[in-house]
Design an enzyme around this catalytic site. Structure first.
Site, short mmCIF file in Angstrom:
data_model
loop_
_atom_site.label_atom_id
_atom_site.label_comp_id
_atom_site.label_asym_id
_atom_site.label_seq_id
_atom_site.Cartn_x
_atom_site.Cartn_y
_atom_site.Cartn_z
N TYR A 30 -12.46 -1.41 -5.64
CA TYR A 30 -11.40 -1.03 -6.57
C TYR A 30 -10.60 -2.24 -7.00
O TYR A 30 -10.77 -3.34 -6.47
CB TYR A 30 -10.49 0.04 -5.95
CG TYR A 30 -9.54 -0.43 -4.87
CD1 TYR A 30 -9.99 -0.80 -3.61
CD2 TYR A 30 -8.18 -0.52 -5.13
CE1 TYR A 30 -9.11 -1.24 -2.63
CE2 TYR A 30 -7.29 -0.95 -4.15
CZ TYR A 30 -7.76 -1.31 -2.90
OH TYR A 30 -6.89 -1.75 -1.94
N LYS A 144 -12.51 -6.15 -2.18
CA LYS A 144 -11.51 -5.09 -2.31
C LYS A 144 -12.22 -3.74 -2.20
O LYS A 144 -12.48 -3.06 -3.20
CB LYS A 144 -10.74 -5.24 -3.63
CG LYS A 144 -9.33 -4.67 -3.58
CD LYS A 144 -8.48 -5.21 -4.72
CE LYS A 144 -7.19 -4.43 -4.93
NZ LYS A 144 -6.26 -4.39 -3.81
N GLU A 176 -3.07 -11.90 6.50
CA GLU A 176 -2.34 -11.33 5.36
C GLU A 176 -1.60 -10.10 5.85
O GLU A 176 -1.49 -9.87 7.06
CB GLU A 176 -3.30 -11.00 4.23
CG GLU A 176 -4.39 -10.02 4.62
CD GLU A 176 -5.34 -9.64 3.48
OE1 GLU A 176 -4.96 -9.81 2.31
OE2 GLU A 176 -6.44 -9.16 3.77
N LEU A 200 -7.76 -10.91 1.31
CA LEU A 200 -8.00 -10.63 -0.10
C LEU A 200 -7.37 -11.75 -0.93
O LEU A 200 -6.21 -12.10 -0.70
CB LEU A 200 -7.37 -9.29 -0.49
CG LEU A 200 -7.73 -8.87 -1.91
CD1 LEU A 200 -9.13 -8.27 -1.93
CD2 LEU A 200 -6.73 -7.88 -2.47
N1 PMP Z 1 -4.12 -8.11 0.56
C1 PMP Z 1 -4.45 -6.80 0.65
C2 PMP Z 1 -5.15 -6.29 1.85
C3 PMP Z 1 -4.12 -5.94 -0.43
O1 PMP Z 1 -4.46 -4.63 -0.36
C4 PMP Z 1 -3.45 -6.46 -1.56
C5 PMP Z 1 -3.14 -5.59 -2.75
N2 PMP Z 1 -2.46 -4.42 -2.48
C6 PMP Z 1 -3.09 -7.82 -1.57
C7 PMP Z 1 -3.48 -8.61 -0.50
C8 PMP Z 1 -2.36 -8.42 -2.74
O2 PMP Z 1 -3.21 -8.65 -3.82
P1 PMP Z 1 -2.67 -8.63 -5.33
O3 PMP Z 1 -1.58 -9.64 -5.41
O4 PMP Z 1 -3.85 -8.98 -6.14
O5 PMP Z 1 -2.16 -7.24 -5.57
#
Ligand code: PMP
Length: 286
Positions: A30, A144, A176, A200
């Site tokens: 996603y 993702k 993270e 991610l």
């Molecule tokens: N890490 C994880 C596990 C996430 O699910 C997300 C997004 N919700 C992020 C980092 C942040 O990514 P982004 O800035 O692209 O939303």
């Protein structure tokens, strides 16, 4: 209005066969794309990450970037509100239950839009609480994937104690958050963990580092130890829907002074200004 496999329809009318591999196996990926003033933010970057996720699970991208862009444009126009967030969901399609990939099956493509509710000012003024936990996810966190069970359980641990996010530690280093990227401030410098298979690659993470580089904010991309997390001057959380938020309590103890710090204030302002530039239709480097 939502988009499902070629058609736009009200969400109440959308139907998915129970044998969809997304439902049976969580076999899909996603994306979440914020929309400000009816313009998707960092669209090219989100579509590039979607391609990376699809490649990672060996699903052929069902659309070109131009097609995605057209579908998203139509969906934005069909929904209310200038600020929205788009959710794109692609599964391996519908097939008799068997772990191995089915042959000749078209992927399921679902897109919905929801109102984008960025964090309220009051929350940004105090900051939020987070906890730490051991990162027990798989080793392809750069994909993702829609199978989010570990992230769900880790995030719920925070919610259970009245916190909003769980900061994940693996082998003594920070990876993270359960649904966000995490930055540490140490000796006045912004520290970010290096992008690899354990996290991610956040789109907001990239924006923050670009803003730091463009505005002479000292920063370093390197592994961050658990000790550095626990002794941080500031901790910041980033995601497409939460933008940038200060974490002011970790495991029940204050982070630094226990209030949002200078780094947060500066980056938050820069991020808002950058957004406004993008909304006006020109997207130069930050
Ligand atoms: N890490 C994880 C596990 C996430 O699910 C997300 C997004 N919700 C992020 C980092 C942040 O990514 P982004 O800035 O692209 O939303």
């Amino acid at each position: 209005m939502i988009y499902l496999n070629g058609d736009f329809m009200p969400i109440e009318e959308a139907r998915i066969p129970v044998l969809d591999r997304g439902f049976i196996f969580g076999d899909g990926v996603y994306e979440v794309i914020p929309v400000y003033s009816r313009r998707p933010f960092r669209l090219a970057e989100h579509l590039r990450r979607l391609q990376h996720s699809l490649d990672g699970i060996r699903i052929k991208n069902p659309h070109s970037d131009a097609e995605w862009s057209g579908l998203l444009e139509q969906l934005i126009a069909a929904n209310e509100g200038d600020d929205q967030y788009l959710y794109l969901h692609i599964t391996r399609g519908v097939a008799k239950r068997d772990h191995a990939f089915p042959k000749g099956v078209a992927p399921t493509v679902f897109i919905m839009s929801n109102p984008l509710l960025t964090p309220p000012k009051e929350l940004l003024a105090t900051g939020v609480a987070a906890i730490t936990a051991s990162d027990n996810r798989w080793l392809r966190c750069d994909i993702k994937a829609i199978s989010l069970l570990p992230n769900i359980l880790l995030r719920q641990m925070a919610v259970d104690v009245g916190a909003v996010e769980t900061v994940l530690l693996r082998d003594g280093f920070m990876t993270e958050g359960a649904a966000s990227n995490i930055f540490v401030v140490k000796d006045g410098a912004l520290l970010a963990p290096p992008k690899n298979h354990l996290m991610l690659p956040g789109i907001t993470y990239d924006v923050v580092l670009e803003l730091a580089a463009a505005h002479d904010i000292p920063y370093e991309v390197r592994e961050i130890s658990e000790y550095e997390v626990r002794t941080a001057q500031e901790l910041l959380l980033t995601s497409s829907t939460k933008e940038i938020m200060p974490i002011t309590r970790l495991d029940g103890k204050p982070v630094g002074d226990g209030i949002p710090g200078e780094m947060f204030t500066q980056l938050y302002q820069l991020y808002q200004n950058y957004k406004i530039t993008v909304m006006r239709g020109n997207t130069p480097a930050p």
